[in-house]
Design a protein around this motif. Structure first.
Motif, mmCIF file in Angstrom:
data_model
loop_
_atom_site.group_PDB
_atom_site.id
_atom_site.type_symbol
_atom_site.label_atom_id
_atom_site.label_comp_id
_atom_site.label_asym_id
_atom_site.label_seq_id
_atom_site.Cartn_x
_atom_site.Cartn_y
_atom_site.Cartn_z
ATOM 1 N N GLU A 78 -5.196 2.700 -9.955
ATOM 2 C CA GLU A 78 -6.301 1.839 -9.325
ATOM 3 C C GLU A 78 -6.128 0.487 -10.425
ATOM 4 O O GLU A 78 -6.519 -0.404 -9.823
ATOM 5 C CB GLU A 78 -7.541 2.410 -9.293
ATOM 6 N N ALA A 130 0.645 -1.292 -0.058
ATOM 7 C CA ALA A 130 0.160 0.098 0.013
ATOM 8 C C ALA A 130 0.863 1.254 0.165
ATOM 9 O O ALA A 130 2.024 1.062 0.571
ATOM 10 C CB ALA A 130 -0.851 -0.101 1.101
ATOM 11 N N SER A 150 -4.018 -7.068 -9.105
ATOM 12 C CA SER A 150 -3.454 -7.792 -7.956
ATOM 13 C C SER A 150 -4.601 -8.649 -7.358
ATOM 14 O O SER A 150 -4.570 -9.562 -6.848
ATOM 15 C CB SER A 150 -2.909 -6.816 -6.984
ATOM 16 N N PHE A 151 -5.854 -7.822 -7.334
ATOM 17 C CA PHE A 151 -6.998 -8.509 -6.651
ATOM 18 C C PHE A 151 -7.419 -9.713 -7.538
ATOM 19 O O PHE A 151 -7.753 -10.858 -6.865
ATOM 20 C CB PHE A 151 -8.128 -7.618 -6.614
ATOM 21 N N SER A 175 -4.105 -1.392 -11.575
ATOM 22 C CA SER A 175 -2.870 -2.143 -10.897
ATOM 23 C C SER A 175 -3.467 -3.110 -9.715
ATOM 24 O O SER A 175 -3.321 -4.152 -9.542
ATOM 25 C CB SER A 175 -1.599 -1.450 -10.406
ATOM 26 N N ASP A 176 -4.275 -2.284 -9.036
ATOM 27 C CA ASP A 176 -4.743 -3.100 -7.946
ATOM 28 C C ASP A 176 -5.979 -4.032 -8.386
ATOM 29 O O ASP A 176 -5.758 -4.911 -7.692
ATOM 30 C CB ASP A 176 -5.414 -2.056 -6.749
ATOM 31 N N SER A 214 1.098 -6.466 -10.595
ATOM 32 C CA SER A 214 0.581 -6.351 -12.190
ATOM 33 C C SER A 214 1.542 -6.131 -13.027
ATOM 34 O O SER A 214 2.979 -5.949 -12.594
ATOM 35 C CB SER A 214 -0.381 -4.766 -12.085
ATOM 36 N N GLN A 228 3.519 -2.838 -12.979
ATOM 37 C CA GLN A 228 4.319 -2.926 -11.699
ATOM 38 C C GLN A 228 5.812 -3.556 -11.653
ATOM 39 O O GLN A 228 6.565 -3.045 -11.214
ATOM 40 C CB GLN A 228 3.391 -3.301 -10.445
#
Length: 587
Positions: free
Chosen positions: A52, A15, A58-59, A54-55, A41, A44
């Motif tokens: 967002e 984070a 990852s999710f 990229s999150d 990602s 990344q």
């Protein structure tokens, strides 16, 4: 992640606190790679700037692991894992098709084809949870028939190999207890070298039929293989060498073999009337039509009409081309044709189809569309749609028409949503079905769900102008003018004459202060025409001028375009109903 000892919370990255007073100091520097490799990602892993999306990736990696018990990306070293994240696709996920599609979209390498926000991911998962299909899909035998490869010397014979697969689909649909994916979705993988297990995962099926066709003069050779999706093993394969006159008999043999292998029973409906078997030339013309059917561009509309008229001329007793031509005239109204010219032809052709085949569900549905959105006789529309849906299995496009042209039109949006979702079970990759569902979701006020569904539309088919137009309207109404302008530009580049898109872009331009350009666009529309009324209603709605939008919508309705209520009035009912003129428009 679920384990034998309970649930575990997985870490999937770092984070980053962004301090408003010193954002530059906390921004990740490009070229710096920080995080847990298996959950990074692609951007990344490459040290690029993040957002967002990229999150979302990852999710998706965490969700993949929760469902499969294994990581989406693995390797012998951190470098190997990061390389897999950047370049490789994860192994097919053994999960119900719609859920697997959501995970796959989260893990898309392309930023633009990924979900754009976590709110969109949440909306997609929420929509899936509201559709009780997962348990049913796990136990139900299911199959996707891929387009047969054209092995003939003449590339123009491709329509024939596609048509053979279509005919087998139509035969398998009649087998009780067998879920059959519609042509539109099964053919989405045409020309792509994709693992069959991945195709089965996306479509949510347990079996795949693939094959090839070689045609030489009056001789035809067909090979077919039935494959188990879980491990890629062959259940059955066969080669057929026949005369062209035996094509219908061969299709029946292939269908019977598949039914036998899947241990199902084919029980024809004893009350059903025998269908007319067309002559070979008319059948081939109809197969050419199917090649162009769902294009919704001026070129595809013109080519499909030629094929249908040829099929009717070659065999006037063949009912299906009459329904196809009726649908052609209906679709032409979306492209700007006058409803008072197109819809009488739709009625005439559908009635002729019923004279030839009184049980044809598509013909009853066409007359339901004529009765409701055109004649405004909603009782007759309901009667016709009940006849169209009286027998299982209901064709996916009939269920879609019922959802779109009747239920949504009369304000029964929740029922329309359920029928649209059921149609998508049979045709999960249909861009028009996703677009129809997205509009219904927008009409229900479910903004995040609608935006996720619109995003799915343009992901499935970036050349589908209606998807870009509807997504643009959604952005404009929600205040995202830059996004709306981009979508309108893409829609107009594909289909320059759409009045809805012209009105959308003109409204966005005026909101941006480009009033002269907006007025010039609108001035080119014929005064007093349906196109002008439809465009001006969109224009004023985008500009926030609700009273004017309602007034122009009333003038557009007076032209009796059969799709107008579902394209404009119902989707934006919550805004339009704020005007004093709304009760009159609704009446």
């Amino acid at each position: 992640m679920r384990t034998e000892s309970g649930a575990k919370l997985l870490d999937f990255g770092l984070a980053k606190l962004v301090a408003p007073s010193d954002q530059d100091a906390t921004k990740t520097v490009e070229g710096t790679v920080l995080g847990t490799a298996a959950y990074m990602s692609p951007e990344q892993a490459q040290g690029k700037a993040l957002d967002e999306r990229s999150d979302v990736f990852s999710f998706g990696a965490v969700l993949y692991e929760m469902l499969s018990g294994t990581k989406a990306f693995t390797g012998g070293s951190i470098a190997d894992i990061m390389s897999a994240v950047i370049r490789d696709e994860p192994a097919p996920l053994q999960a119900p098709g719609p859920l697997a599609q959501i995970v796959s979209r989260c893990l898309h390498k392309s930023l633009t084809r990924r979900f754009q926000t976590m709110a969109e991911v949440h909306a997609a998962l929420k929509q899936l949870a509201a559709t009780p299909t997962a348990a049913k899909q796990a136990d139900q035998p299911s199959i996707a028939v891929l387009p047969f490869a054209n092995m003939s010397r003449d590339a123009d014979d491709e329509y024939f190999s596609d048509g053979l697969a279509e005919e087998i689909i139509n035969a398998l649909v009649k087998v009780p207890g067998l879920k059959v994916i519609a042509r539109t979705s099964a053919f989405a993988f045409k020309g792509q070298n994709i693992d069959l297990r991945k195709i089965a995962e996306v479509l949510g099926v347990t079996n795949i039929l693939e094959g090839s066709v070689r045609r030489a003069g009056n001789r035809i050779r067909v090979t077919a293989q039935l494959i188990t999706a879980a491990d890629g093993s062959h259940l059955w394969s066969e080669r057929y060498d026949r005369q062209m006159e035996d094509i219908f008999e061969m299709q029946d043999e292939i269908t019977a073999a598949i039914v036998a292998q899947l241990k199902l029973k084919f029980a024809p409906n004893p009350a059903a009337r025998p269908r007319h078997q067309p002559n070979l030339q008319a059948h081939e013309a109809y197969l050419r039509y199917l090649h162009y059917q769902w294009g919704f561009t001026p070129e595809s509309l013109g080519r499909s009409r030629e094929c249908l008229e040829q099929a009717i001329a070659l065999d006037p007793e063949f009912a299906l081309p009459y329904v196809g031509l009726a649908d052609h005239y209906l679709a032409s109204t979306m492209a700007g044709a006058r409803g008072d010219e197109a819809m009488p032809r739709t009625r005439e052709l559908a009635q002729r189809a019923l004279e030839l085949d009184p049980d044809l569900p598509e013909a009853h549905a066409m007359l339901g569309i004529v009765a409701g959105p055109y004649d405004l006789d909603w009782k007759e529309a309901e009667r016709r749609f009940r006849l169209a849906m009286a027998r299982e299995p209901v064709p996916w496009h009939v269920r879609s028409w019922y959802s779109w042209s009747y239920l949504f039109s009369v304000g029964r949006a929740e029922e329309a949503r359920r029928e649209a979702e059921r149609a998508l079970e049979d045709n999960p990759l249909s861009q028009i079905l996703h677009c129809s569902l997205a509009v219904v979701l927008a009409g229900l006020g479910l903004e995040e769900e609608a935006r996720a569904a619109f995003g799915k539309v343009v992901e499935l088919d970036p050349q589908f102008w209606w998807g870009w137009q509807q997504l643009g309207m959604h952005h404009a109404i929600s205040g995202r003018q830059a996004e709306a302008r981009d979508c309108a530009g893409k829609a107009l580049a594909i289909f320059p004459s759409s009045p809805f898109t012209i009105g959308l872009l003109a409204g966005v331009l005026r909101n941006a202060g480009e009033t002269a350009r907006a007025e010039a666009m609108l001035a080119e529309l014929p005064a007093g025409s349906y196109e002008a009324a439809a465009a001006l209603a969109c224009f004023h709605l985008v500009c926030g001028e609700i009273d004017a939008a309602v007034e122009w919508a009333g003038q557009a309705i007076a032209h009796r375009n059969p799709l107008y209520v579902t394209l404009f009035v119902r989707p934006y009912e919550k805004l339009l109903s704020k005007s004093p003129g709304w009760p009159g428009l609704l009446k």
